[in-house]
Design an enzyme around this catalytic site. Structure first.
Site: not given
Ligand code: IVH
Length: 678
Positions: A117, A119, A121, A221, A432
């Site tokens: 499938e 992907k 974005d 999906y 630190c």
């Protein structure tokens, strides 16, 4: 006479300010001013444009989008968590993925079926249908709890509001990715860095009317909870929802085995630039839902799916400087400051150089012309140096031996490999200030305290102003002082206060993860929380004398090794760490850890496995035990309730030890019977 230059200059300042606030809202999800303040700034800009036509002609301001909401959306727990995906970057990593699945399932099927499938974005969302009616729409949030963005999702005309079918589940949770088409993005380019940000910004508008103006699209999906579930394959599910009116990506296809996976990856990579939406790889999912269930999840991602990313985008730039950064575990990471360059649509000005050895191996120097690469959401890296362009005067980079705080740094010997670590570390912990700041950023992160409005940038700002120096300070903030800071309005302070108060209630597992002990990630934190149950018990670790015995017991837990116990020991041997942890505990209400998997057939039983099993791997046997409330130990001791012995190659020593301690031995046959008896 009007001073045109001055007016333009002032106007540009206001535009810069509003753009900055847009960024805080859209990109960082962290608004710094209230609605009212934002509106008044916007009004000023509009009025100026009205008054001076030459300002309007500059076309610096577009009013349709970018009005950030102040109030967050209502938080709602997902019915099933929204996980993320593991990544693979090349064929051999995909081979490992297939191998791991086979190992877990105790199979040797090279032709296991997957769906491939694209992907997308974009931004993921969860749509919940009760008897076919869309009743809830959530953003991903932290994966466990999302935000109610139903009204905004409803503005996307192609999302079904009602499923007009007879045979539909009573409860249906559809997972989808919302995005903006590349063509539509052209009109929004000025406002957002990339289509993904634009989609996120639009989806999270308070006013759905504003969302409606931005052309959002989606692909469905996957699924979350479904009652009753009537399909057995991922592809069957996708076909079914497509017939119910959902939009499913047309490029989804069934593939078998590594070679077909590789071929499909190449095919889609070629198509990629011609698609009207951004994709950054292919998702491969085990097609059989039963197998998906057996495989289950690790703490963040399913074992049955992975994202096979497309190869990284590259660009050429110059190293202006090499600086070092200190991480929350004191790790010293060199970072190349480079001349800003666009790599795959994102402007990059920093690249990680990993560690001292990496700089030496690639002989990376200040002033070098380099090849840089960025793959998806991974930090940009330096691939190679163009030696032909190196200036004669350049000299090798001298890696500093001291931390930014001035303390000596050290390379430790790894317990696992017995070799010197490649990473230098500052071992001062909270002493630190650079490490301390990073520890605080970890503490407020999504997976930890998850405090809205207190992101990394704000921690940095508050730290510099001495408002926060250690975790407990977060709960004693001087809000009066914050109010006097630029960018902080009444409402954003109120929201921050509320988010901080809410975060005081935290469960033991998240608390343990949050305090940032090295080698204790989310999964280990859960194992520890399951062992200690309460903060009271956990606090025994603070006492030097009690700690020794506790650590001996801890090593017995499956998943906890010497690396972890040594790290816990060194964390709590440090007085400052104990003091800081106690100060934090005093501010909180820490809930006991109740494993979600308590009530099964192995409830509270301590068990151990040895040998291989015929129809499942040892990993699967362990995961079944845990899913049914059992605790899996890593060594034989009196505490064990039973030792499960697989038919093939069990360890004789373990069986003998168990027999000597009179611990019940369960054969593979018995084990299978136990699983079948409900
Ligand atoms: S499956 C449990 N399938 O990628 C499985 N995700 O890195 C999780 N995405 O949050 C997701 N296209 O937003 C899946 N075809 C696809 C996808 C997809 C895009 C996004 C999704 C998810 C992220 C995981």
């Amino acid at each position: 006479m009007i001073n045109k230059d001055k007016i333009i200059k002032d106007f540009k300042k206001k535009i810069k300010l509003i753009k900055n606030h847009n960024k805080y809202y859209f990109e960082r999800d962290n608004p710094q001013i209230s609605d009212a303040e934002y509106d008044s700034l916007k009004r000023e800009i509009l009025e100026l444009e009205k008054k001076y036509k030459f300002l309007k002609d500059l076309k610096l301001f577009e009013k349709n989008i970018g009005s950030p909401p102040s109030n967050k959306f209502k938080k709602v727990k997902h019915l099933s968590p929204m996980l993320s995906l593991s990544n693979a970057f090349d064929k051999s990593e995909m081979q490992d993925f297939i191998k791991k699945i086979n190992n877990f399932l105790n199979l040797t099927d090279p032709n296991l079926e997957f769906t491939s499938e694209p992907k997308i974005d974009g931004i993921s969302a969860s749509l919940i249908y009760e008897k076919g009616i869309l009743t809830q729409g959530l953003s991903r949030g932290d994966g466990e709890v999302g935000e109610d963005i139903l009204e905004n999702l409803k503005t996307i005309s192609t999302i079904p509001k009602k499923i007009n079918e007879k045979q539909i589940p009573d409860l249906l949770e559809v997972r989808c990715e919302i995005f903006i088409g590349k063509k539509d993005f052209k009109n929004l380019e000025e406002k957002f860095a990339n289509p993904r940000n634009a989609a996120g910004g639009s989806l999270r508008q308070k006013d759905p009317k504003v969302t409606a103006k931005i052309p959002l699209k989606y692909f469905a999906y996957g699924f979350g909870t479904i009652i009753p579930i009537t399909f057995t394959k991922q592809l069957e599910f996708l076909k079914k929802i497509e017939s119910w009116g959902f939009i499913v990506n047309p490029l989804i296809k069934k593939v078998k085995g590594l070679e077909e996976i590789e071929t499909r990856h190449k095919e889609i990579d070629k198509l990629r630039s011609s698609l009207n939406y951004d994709i950054d790889g292919l998702v491969f999912k085990v097609n059989d839902v039963k197998l998906q269930k057996r495989l289950g999840n690790t703490s963040n991602s399913p074992r049955w799916a992975t994202a096979y990313k497309f190869s990284a985008e590259r660009a050429v730039t110059k190293i202006k400087d090499i600086i070092i950064q200190v991480g929350r575990t004191g790790a010293i990471t060199p970072v190349a400051k480079v001349e800003p360059v666009t790599v795959g649509g994102v402007v990059v000005s920093n690249a990680t150089l990993h560690n001292e050895e990496e700089i030496q191996r690639k002989d990376i120097r200040i002033g070098d012309i380099i090849n840089i690469q960025r793959a998806g959401d991974v930090i940009p890296q330096v691939v190679s140096v163009d030696l032909s362009k190196r200036e004669k005067s350049s000299s090798p980079f001298k890696f500093p031996k001291k931390c930014l705080c001035g303390a000596e740094t050290k390379k430790e010997i790894s317990k696992n490999t017995n070799k010197l670590d490649a990473v230098r570390r500052c071992l001062k912990g909270y002493e630190c200030k650079f490490t301390a700041k990073e520890k605080l950023k970890h503490l407020v992160s999504k997976e930890a305290f998850n405090i809205d409005g207190l992101g990394k940038k704000v921690v940095e700002q508050f730290w510099n102003l001495n408002l926060i120096k250690e975790p407990s300070d977060i709960f004693k903030l001087n809000y009066k002082r914050i109010k006097s800071l630029e960018g902080w309005g009444e409402l954003s302070i109120k929201n921050l206060q509320k988010a901080i108060t809410n975060s005081k209630k935290i469960n033991l597992d998240k608390f343990i993860y949050s305090i940032g002990i090295r080698h204790i990630g989310q999964e280990n934190a859960k194992i520890l929380a399951d062992f200690f149950i309460s903060i009271h018990e956990f606090s025994n670790l603070f006492s030097n004398s009690k700690r020794i015995q506790i650590l001996k017991n801890l090593v017995e837990l499956d998943g906890i090794g010497e690396t972890q116990t040594d790290s816990i020991d060194s964390f709590f041997s440090n007085k400052k760490n104990v003091e800081i942890t106690l100060n934090l505990i005093n501010q909180l209400s820490i809930g006991n850890y109740f494993s979600k998997k308590k009530g099964g057939k192995f409830s509270n039983k301590k068990m151990m496995f040895t040998g291989s099993f015929n129809n499942m791997s040892r990993s699967e046997a362990k995961s079944i035990a845990e899913d049914n409330g059992g605790k899996v130990l890593g060594s034989v001791s009196k505490k064990l309730d039973f030792l499960v012995v697989g038919n093939t190659k069990p360890t004789k020593r373990k069986i003998d030890q168990a027999k000597a301690l009179k611990i019940k031995i369960v054969t593979e046959n018995d084990w299978n019977k136990m699983l079948n008896n409900s």
